[in-house]
Design a protein around this motif. Structure first.
Motif, PDB file in Angstrom:
ATOM      1  N   ARG A   1       7.637   4.720   5.098  1.00 23.57           N
ATOM      2  CA  ARG A   1       7.175   3.504   5.757  1.00 23.57           C
ATOM      3  C   ARG A   1       5.746   3.152   5.327  1.00 23.57           C
ATOM      4  N   SER A   2       5.499   1.901   5.177  1.00 27.91           N
ATOM      5  CA  SER A   2       4.132   1.481   4.866  1.00 27.91           C
ATOM      6  C   SER A   2       3.943   0.023   5.255  1.00 27.91           C
ATOM      7  N   ILE A   3       2.808  -0.524   4.862  1.00 30.49           N
ATOM      8  CA  ILE A   3       2.541  -1.931   5.156  1.00 30.49           C
ATOM      9  C   ILE A   3       2.157  -2.660   3.880  1.00 30.49           C
TER      10      ILE A   3
ATOM     11  N   GLY B   1      -0.327  -6.991   6.080  1.00 26.97           N
ATOM     12  CA  GLY B   1      -0.188  -6.261   7.335  1.00 26.97           C
ATOM     13  C   GLY B   1       1.245  -6.059   7.801  1.00 26.97           C
TER      14      GLY B   1
ATOM     15  N   TYR C   1       0.838  -1.192   0.000  1.00 22.59           N
ATOM     16  CA  TYR C   1       0.000   0.000   0.000  1.00 22.59           C
ATOM     17  C   TYR C   1       0.876   1.247   0.000  1.00 22.59           C
TER      18      TYR C   1
ATOM     19  N   TYR D   1      -4.703   1.240  -0.265  1.00 18.23           N
ATOM     20  CA  TYR D   1      -5.283   0.601   0.903  1.00 18.23           C
ATOM     21  C   TYR D   1      -6.808   0.742   0.922  1.00 18.23           C
TER      22      TYR D   1
ATOM     23  N   ALA E   1       5.212  -4.816   7.841  1.00 14.61           N
ATOM     24  CA  ALA E   1       5.852  -3.527   7.569  1.00 14.61           C
ATOM     25  C   ALA E   1       6.747  -3.604   6.341  1.00 14.61           C
TER      26      ALA E   1
ATOM     27  N   PRO F   1       1.801   4.957   0.598  1.00 14.76           N
ATOM     28  CA  PRO F   1       1.245   6.065   1.377  1.00 14.76           C
ATOM     29  C   PRO F   1       0.724   7.163   0.453  1.00 14.76           C
TER      30      PRO F   1
ATOM     31  N   ALA G   1       3.214  12.781   2.940  1.00 10.67           N
ATOM     32  CA  ALA G   1       2.905  11.347   3.039  1.00 10.67           C
ATOM     33  C   ALA G   1       2.490  10.986   4.459  1.00 10.67           C
ATOM     34  N   ASP G   2       1.362  10.378   4.604  1.00  8.19           N
ATOM     35  CA  ASP G   2       0.968   9.820   5.902  1.00  8.19           C
ATOM     36  C   ASP G   2       1.536   8.409   5.966  1.00  8.19           C
ATOM     37  N   GLU G   3       2.679   8.277   6.626  1.00 11.67           N
ATOM     38  CA  GLU G   3       3.305   6.954   6.675  1.00 11.67           C
ATOM     39  C   GLU G   3       2.430   5.968   7.456  1.00 11.67           C
ATOM     40  N   ILE G   4       2.636   4.717   7.148  1.00 15.11           N
ATOM     41  CA  ILE G   4       1.798   3.665   7.747  1.00 15.11           C
ATOM     42  C   ILE G   4       2.702   2.634   8.408  1.00 15.11           C
ATOM     43  N   VAL G   5       2.301   2.188   9.575  1.00 16.81           N
ATOM     44  CA  VAL G   5       2.986   1.061  10.220  1.00 16.81           C
ATOM     45  C   VAL G   5       1.928   0.051  10.648  1.00 16.81           C
ATOM     46  N   PRO G   6       2.358  -1.172  10.870  1.00 16.17           N
ATOM     47  CA  PRO G   6       1.379  -2.173  11.304  1.00 16.17           C
ATOM     48  C   PRO G   6       0.755  -1.757  12.639  1.00 16.17           C
TER      49      PRO G   6
ATOM     50  N   GLY H   1      -3.796  -5.949  13.078  1.00 15.49           N
ATOM     51  CA  GLY H   1      -3.471  -5.983  11.659  1.00 15.49           C
ATOM     52  C   GLY H   1      -3.936  -4.778  10.875  1.00 15.49           C
TER      53      GLY H   1
END
Lengths: 357, 357, 357, 357
Positions: A308-310, A314, A102, A109, A316, A104, B260-265, B269
């Motif tokens: 960073r993303s997933i 789910g 996904y 997503y 990283a 960012p 960018a809105d970064e994403i982490v787990p 999930g």
């Protein structure tokens, strides 16, 4: 009820994915008797077309439009006009690595969350490629509006840099690849954007779109207000995060004295407004002044810097975009904005005629 | 096709003029089986009601709502819910002098230009009185959304004065008549507004409205995007000139890295976003983050300072408002904003259910 | 998307239950500048009103309509017109025994199946009482159509008894309580219906509705065809099971030679059709001939003879109707049919004007 | 507001003329996650395709459908599905002589009256060729309905000849080119139709379409009643002049006693109806019984016998059709009827889910 249809009486239904065989739209409700050929539409598509300058994505699409229905011997018949553009330069392999990730700032997503699957090739349906059909439909809307209404847009901010309003010149905007109406700023921006592009970064923008020649009386209060319809039209463009009419967000900082657009008797008895804080719309109805809107386009989310993303599962990961992209997606939003303004106005012209004769 | 109807599946049709016998609305598409009584609606109307503090118009309306259909033994039946409020304190004589004059900043001229006549009493249909029915309908939308979704709004700017985000406190907003979430600012604003009111002036405002608990997946791209529908909903409120989602107009000034809105787990999930520049919406679909919108309300056009204008016959005149008015009409827009957010969300909840089960 | 709204540009939204406090409707899209008062509407309501003769239900309702919005100083303003009728003679106790029982031929079971509950008092929302608002809205539609278009309906069959077409006389239809256009049949039917009423039985009917003065060119192919919209309009009337245009179902039995409406040059160059098998509609568009539709109304399901049925809990029971009822519900469908025809035509007049100027 | 769009939540927008380069449609609102390929659609098109037997027009079209969007790796994505069929055998010269002449029974005159011009080649937009796209869209509707709902149609009358209900057999209907469910009648009709075809005449027909497996609860009163939507859907098919639900026009001749569909307790507590005069719909909502509709198709207007008519300039002429035509256009309406039934039902399935969960 319309997921992929825009408009009330002049209805545009778009279809197609970024990397499918083609994209297209049906324009329904077109008045009969208008001259219409591909030659009326193509110039607007060329203005939006990718790969026009080094500032836009290098995807090579000719964006050649075909009219498949609704026109007979060069004249609209009142039946639906179908427009289609075949996709050519799809390079799907560039995007294969995002199938499970996904990105960012993208819709990856949320499409998955909504639909349970997505066509990830080039963003699929969420790609700005869809806006080509808006531009094509907008060319028809201009035909409907006729020569009395002029719609044009310009980029009035690139990232932190605004323009000098005293240098605003529509002819300048028409001649530089950034659609900047300030000749001095245009040069500065060009240099900056080169640097941004080389750095694999991106920058946001503000677009201003204006329609002159709109008569007083278009707009359908309460829930078909001209400004409400414009807000939806512009907010529906990819990457747009804010929409303003006239004074816009700054109206909040004004006093009633400053905000009032005073009126004096004008020629032919029509009112002459001494300012246009209202952006040409009062109570949701056009006032005869220029209709003025602005909107902010966020910076392209596709950048070289890892974010960073997933993954779909789910876990990283990090995302960086290697494929082609626009360092300032606001540039190509300029012709799209004109199209949306033209579509909203043509729709309201017809709506006004229906109720008020 | 709807002039006075809002929504796709949850459809609100409002009717009534400021000084007619009553105002009302039909809420169609309400799911059956919900508890609903006037007691569920009245508190929201009371929040918006004029004359609640010295900062809002002194028109005295009890705004007592009646449910006339669609509810049987306290339960919604799935048939249209009709809500009605009788107008009480109409004082039509206050407005008699505007019958022939176009007030700057009001819809007087444009209604006449469109329709050829207008109900000038209190602004007729263009009056913000119509928003009472939005608030009433919004209370039903909250019922549909259920307890999992929380919708609330606050005034985050009054004229030149913003708030300190570090002091943002929803419980503070709920306790002062300006709906200001910053306790310090609330006091300052109150003093300022007293001065403005006494001077017969007015001031603009920015309202922020937020929904938490919205699941990922609501929104119908391309032309039923959640943000596009919100933009139309908020822009349709009287005196609104700009709408923002998430970072809003400021998105234009950001780089791709910052935006960018970064994403982490996250737990369970689900993705955990590290910021919310997107305002909870990506590609027109909710992401599961809070949905955040803001909008600017212009200063009330009714002020004591004379402004130049024209009469219906085109002759020059001056206008100053002697009747009751709101020095900051943004205040009463706060509950209206909540209602519009709730209506858009409930509509999209149903729309999502229709297509995606 | 409209559960309780009818029309495309002239939109009627009805609300209310048979035994609620009131019923009403919003008529949106009404052109401005029309004279309109309750006096224009009441005569049509009086024609439909129950208790007018011994042949219709003895429920006593004055059906006094009030205009609550959209009219200023006797002229329509272009804003929504709200019409309301208070229910008076509700006698809810008559219906208490059907709360737990599903009456054959009524919507009791299906409303419960759909919504999980129902307002059983007098049939609630499914009652033909809703058609009073159609009649009221239809009076406005006639105003919009103007004097050039005449809409009228008659009952042309009662149970097994048709009329003699050679005796068809609209003035006769206007003068007998069965709206029968054949003076001889009117007498026979009256006698029969007395017997049916006394026996607690009921009988079906066919209504014919005709509009003259409709210009060629109204109708919006493919999915807004004038005949398709008429079919929906008439089929939506309570108890209707069939709709015909022109030759109707009998068209199936004709040959191409017999079915062709031959054309010869008429006065003023307009075509003169030698017959009207088409019912004034070709390809979904009016031809300038009279628009002719017919529809069948089933016999009232409320009868004295016990019929087998089930209770809400699934157990077996018998149902017989002791309350007031119409022995031939087709009678009161006559003014409703006129209203629906007028509404469809006024809508298409506006639709045509929107697209074709 | 939709001229060329059908449906509320499942929306089909068709485009294209009989002799243009292609015809197509957009199916919007399709739920995601359905298996879909051209192979699911083509068999239904083949059933409707011209030139299948000597009883239908000899125009040679392969009617090969392509899916251009909305499907990814064989699965629907929730985005609009575009279907397209290229026209091949256009033979425009056959129709050149009707450019200036209005054929009786066709839409030639009314299209000209409405739009001021028309694409006269093969009837242009008014041609039944448009129904190919309905059939294609209907195949998707069947997918949405799933295996629990069965939709099928048969021709139950050809001109003066009905069928023997005691011999009704769906498997027979599937095996003869007239879709006649009565094996004896099928033979008789075939002989008759040969004679009619050779004589250059034509004959009308009645089609019956039935859906089984529809659960109780679909339909949206008052103005989205299942039967009203079906009536519009079927009346919008070319050449249809009457629509019936259940007992249909014959309901007018019944008494209340005969018309009541008595109910007894059925297995699993569901009601068991002892008859189906209602055609599976009560109060506009499905009852769980088979949904049964019928409609009359007029005889093809294109015949060899000269009929009087006028030219565009108003002068008198005679018209006889030399080109290919269908002696009984009702035959090809059979698969179209199935498609329209499937589309209406799938739409209402989604509509019901939206409101009632």
């Amino acid at each position: 009820m319309s997921y992929n249809t825009f408009g009330r009486l002049l209805r545009v239904t778009t279809w197609g994915e970024s990397h499918g065989p083609a994209i297209g739209c049906t324009v329904d409700g077109v008045p009969p008797g208008l001259d219409l050929s591909e030659g009326d539409i193509q110039p607007f598509l060329d203005k939006r077309r990718p790969g026009q300058s080094r500032y836009t994505t290098q995807r090579r699409e000719s964006d050649t439009v075909r009219i498949l229905s609704g026109v007979f011997e060069g004249i609209t018949t009142g039946t639906p006009v179908q427009l289609m553009i075949e996709n050519i330069d799809q390079r799907s392999k560039d995007y294969g690595d995002i199938a499970e990730t996904y990105r960012p700032g993208h819709a990856d997503y949320t499409y998955d969350a909504k639909y349970g699957l997505r066509d990830y090739r080039g963003g699929g349906r969420s790609s700005a490629r869809e806006t080509a059909m808006r531009v094509a439909a907008g060319a028809i809307a201009r035909k409907i509006l006729g020569g009395g209404v002029t719609v044009r847009a310009a980029m009035v901010r690139m990232g932190p840099h605004g323009i000098d309003r005293d240098r605003f010149d529509w002819s300048v905007a028409a001649q530089n690849p950034l659609f900047c109406p300030d000749a001095v700023a245009a040069d500065v921006w060009a240099g900056e954007l080169d640097a941004i592009r080389k750095a694999g970064s991106s920058v946001g923008a503000v677009i201003e779109v204006e329609a002159t020649g709109v008569p007083a009386g278009w707009g359908a209060p309460i829930y078909g207000k001209l400004d409400a319809d414009l807000a939806a039209a512009l907010m529906s463009i990819n990457a747009v995060k804010g929409v303003e009419i006239g004074a816009g967000m700054a109206a909040a900082t004004l006093t009633g004295e400053d905000n009032a657009d005073e009126i004096v008797p004008g020629p032919d008895g029509a009112p002459a407004f001494l300012s246009n804080k209202a952006g040409g719309i009062l109570g949701g109805i056009s006032s005869g002044q220029p209709v003025v809107a602005r909107f902010a386009v966020k910076p392209t989310s596709s950048i070289l810097t890892p974010r960073r993303s997933i993954r779909k599962d789910g876990s990283a990961t990090e995302v960086m975009t290697k494929g082609r992209h626009d360092p300032c997606v606001g540039i190509r939003a300029v012709p799209v904005a004109e199209a949306m303004m033209a579509l909203v106005l043509a729709d309201h012209m017809m709506l006004h005629r229906a109720q008020c004769g």
